[in-house]
Design a protein around this motif. Sequence first.
Motif: not given
Length: 274
Positions: A153-159
């Motif tokens: 959830k925290k890193n969806k956009d980043t990775f």
Amino acid sequence: MADDYRRQGFELERRIFELDIKCSSLRTEKQDDDYLQNASAILDKLKSYYRQGGESSNLSKVLQDYTQVILDITFYEENKLVDQEFPEDCSPFKIQQLLQDLTEPEVLAGRLAPTQEVQSMLGLELLECLYWRRGALLYMYCHTLHQRKQWIKKNKDTFLKEGVRYLMRMLQVRNSVKLNDGVVLHDTATASFLSEGIFSDTHLLTMMYIGEMCFWAVKYEDCSADTMDRKEDRLQFRDIGTQILNKYVLACEGPLQGQGWNTENAKEILSILQ
């Protein structure tokens, strides 16, 4: 213009000598690593080229050799991360560093030869490989950590989003062959692959990676905190994953049937995405 070219040429030369120092340092960890040995051999050739006052007419070849060095060194570094199962304390920084390294050849090619297409300077295979390696790195990172729901959830956009973007770019480097463009192919299986833009096993594997990453993005989406942007993201992941995996299944159960390609996971993901 000439001054700009010389300055940028010096930038490439400087990076080559910096990579040589880095490669030498890494080889103290594993002297017999094949990828580092190959990188070292290419770097010796590039250093000799510059010491002899390298000519600009060889820019494309220099950039291609430089790119291969980047690919070899970063492959060694990636394998270390995978073997260590992506340590939480250093992985985010290290991954961003690797992504930057794998982006640099494309950026340099654009700056040093602004009137040329990047793919004509680096070649189709190297350009594909640069996108593949960035996407595959992010896939492996997410594959290792995707069971941690809060992490996704925290890193969806980043990775996840970036990984899918790189892998989609890899599939788009070469244009699919249009069979009505005067192209005569006597092998119908080959014709089918080329018309779908499938040129190698790596292209098929890329499709499966894209499908899995889209699935993780949808599976771990927090629907309770929906905004319009998040809904659009979820729909986009569903659409991309469905389109790519359908193409994957058709290829594996069609021309590649019996060749060892498994479609069970792809079908299971499709049943959820559709």
